[in-house]
Every structure is written in C-alpha cells, then in structure tokens.
Design an enzyme around this catalytic site. Sequence first.
Site, short mmCIF file in Angstrom:
data_model
loop_
_atom_site.label_atom_id
_atom_site.label_comp_id
_atom_site.label_asym_id
_atom_site.label_seq_id
_atom_site.Cartn_x
_atom_site.Cartn_y
_atom_site.Cartn_z
CD GLN A 1 -1.15 -0.01 3.73
OE1 GLN A 1 -1.53 -1.11 4.09
NE2 GLN A 1 -1.52 1.12 4.32
CB CYS B 1 -4.44 -1.33 5.71
SG CYS B 1 -5.44 -0.49 6.95
CG HIS C 1 -2.74 -2.34 9.58
ND1 HIS C 1 -2.63 -1.59 8.44
CD2 HIS C 1 -2.03 -3.47 9.35
CE1 HIS C 1 -1.88 -2.23 7.56
NE2 HIS C 1 -1.52 -3.38 8.08
CG ASN D 1 0.99 -5.97 6.96
OD1 ASN D 1 0.08 -5.23 6.62
ND2 ASN D 1 1.79 -5.67 7.98
#
Length: 445
Positions: free
Chosen positions: A64, A70, A366, A387
């Site tokens: 990102q 996110c 997040h 992630n």
Amino acid sequence: MSFVINADQLKDFKQDYANRQETQILERTVAKNGVKAASFDWHAIADNDQHFSIDLATGDVADQKQSGRCWLFAALNTMRHNMQNRFNLPDDFELSQSYAFFWDKFEKANWFYENIIQTADLDIDDRKVAWLLDAPQSDGGQWDMLCALIEKYGVVPKSAQPETYNSSRSNEINAVLNNQLRHDAVILRQLVHEQASESQINATRKEMLNTVYRMLAYAFGEPVQTFDFEYRTKKDKQFHRDSNLTPVAFFDKYVGWDLSEYVSIIQAPTKDKAYHKTYTIEMLGNVVGGRQVKHLNLSMTELKELAIKQLQNGESVWFGSDVVKYSETKLGILALNTYGYEDLFDTKLTMSKADMLDYHQSMMDHAMVLTGVDLVDGKPAKWKVENSWGPKVGEKGYFVMSDEWMDQYVYQIVVNKKYLSDELKADQAQEPIVLKPWDPMGTLA
C-alpha cells in the site's frame, strides 16, 4: 485538589533513581538504542516461527506504500485469493486498489456534505460538527464500506487502473481535498441557515461534487469504464483475453461473491456492548444510500472459531487490529512478549482489553488477512497474517501473530454467514444499536 511537584519530592525521585543498581546501565542502553531495541525479547523469534498446520497459498504480498488503504488492500486480497485458485492466475495478480480508492474518496465527499447539511443547525463547536470537521475524509475504512463501493462501482484488475503517485502517496491529495471539503462546509451550513430551498442546496452540492471529481481524476486518473482482461495462467501458461468488460460485469464474472453473505464480527468486551447484539455507528460510512456498517459482537472464543472454520474451508479472513502494539515490523512478529516494557521500566502497564478501549489506549487501526493458523490439540497457537506493506518485512511480507496477541489486539473479522450457527444468524439479523460517531468500533482501518 491539586498536587504540586516540589523540591522535596524531586529529591526523593532522584534518590530512588540513584539507589537502583541497574540505573546507569539502563540509562546508557535506552538513551543510545531506544525503548524498543532495549526491551526486545529475542525469545519472541523462536516462539513465533513461520510454520502452520493450516497454510493457504495466497501468492505475492501487495504494497500500500505511503497510504492508509490497508482496508482496501486486505479486502481485495481476500477476493484475489479466491480468483487465483479458480482461474489459475499468477502470484502477482492484484485487483486495482486505485480504482476503489478514487470512488471511496468521491463518495466520502458526498457523505461529508450529507452530514454537514444534517448537522447544520448545531453550533460549530458541537462535538458532532467538530468530529466531522476534524477529518472530512481520510484513507481509512471498514469492510462494509468497501462492499458499498463494489455494489455500486464493481472492481477492476490492477492492469486496467494502475497506481499513480497520489494513490501510493496520498498525503498531498488528502490535504487539498480536506481543504476543499471544509471550504464547502462553510457554504453549505450558510445555505441552511439562510433557509435556502432543497433544490438550491442540491444544485450547489452538485457543483461541489463536480469539483471533487475533477480533483480526484487529476490525482488518480479517471476511473475506467470498460477494459479488456488479459492474463496468462500460472501453471500451463495459457493466454486469455476477455474484452469490453465493465467493472460490475468483471466483479460478477470473476469474483462472483454475494457480498450480503459476508458479515462483520467484532470483539468489544466493554460494558456498553453486550455480546450477541449488533451495532452500527452514527455518521460512519461512505456511500449515501449504500450498505450500512453493521457489527455482531461476540466473545473472542466465538470469533476464533469462525475464523478457523473459514480457513479450514480454504478461505482467507479479513481482520482489523491495533497493529502497532508489541509488533516487530522487520521480523513480522505480533506477540505480547516481543518487548519487555514492564521489565525494562520496572512498572505495570497491563490493562484489560475493555479498559484499553475505554481509556483510548487501543483501537483498530490496521486491516490485514488471516491466511493460516497453527492448531495444537485443536486450539490455535499462532496465526499467519498477510500484510500489505510489501515483501521486505516479515517473511516476504507475511507476519506471525501469537494467539495471545490476537486476544488483546484483534477487534474485527469478516466471515461468510454460512459458518454461523442458526442462533448466530438470528443474532446477526437484529436491528443494530446505534453507537456515537467517536466510538472505538467506528475507527477506520
């Protein structure tokens, strides 16, 4: 009653500091290396290795970059995982985060205007008005907000709407856009105060949205309307082309999810939120007339059981957490024993999850994706996390989350309703209780 620090008290503090045997060593260590490095516990590395009894194949990790997207990355990643399996797509295939980003900011502008008009009779220093003006729009969001966008605008592959400078580094466009929205708020509130007609207000609002559209098109490129989807399969290298697709048609054909079947489960053990009840947050959303944010609050045991069921069925799980707490980014470790802050400073820092929420110590900030879990005697020991910070952190972008860390800092997952029992389905169908705009369950990932 005031407590004023005086010279005698300072003398006591200095004496206590001098009397501690470890003072000089720790002062040198912490001052030179920082709190995290000085308190890092290397045992966390051995305790959180990258081995899982359930481990989904999910391809390359996305990035990102310098943006707060996110929630978009995590949600689109869960969809691309399914697409990669169904259509044998290459590991680096991604859905366009920039396309969704454009429409999110455009719809958030209209959402902001809607709420400014609805609150125009309140004083400018009213808490609700101040909350709106503090951040007219931002990069963050929640699962239901992405669903609202997809239901209206569909999705496209990244090849059809690639990244731009501003999608990857959103601070510049955010600053200018929020300036524009606050400027417009002055005008809209004044029109309401002057008792302007609805048609006059709507005409003004349309012109404002026209300006916002132009600003976003300059920053992200105008959203694609039709495109060709071209790809070569991962295994047999066969070339495919599907021509003249619209974003909605692409979603229906290649993702094919019934988004109404995917629901948000939260874990909020505060006194104001009973388990097995649903909640929404006042003024939280992005698409006027679109899908409402709705959460079912369950115990952590129930939340984990649902996540495991979905993983066992080969489906990754979107989740929201407080990622900065006790996390080692470079190694990709999320564990309570990563840093020994209490030992380092000889103090107590531990708070209950409910107290952390109530006292602003923690909240969801997040979103990531669960792609695996290590079950020991049927119980989770640690979780594999995809992630969206690129491949240079963790294990090629994948993190390990201890089960104890999950207990403390995971606040939300999204699962298909088919994994809910009949009783939980009935709970989820309840009309939601409306929470205040600043409730911690309304924070944006």
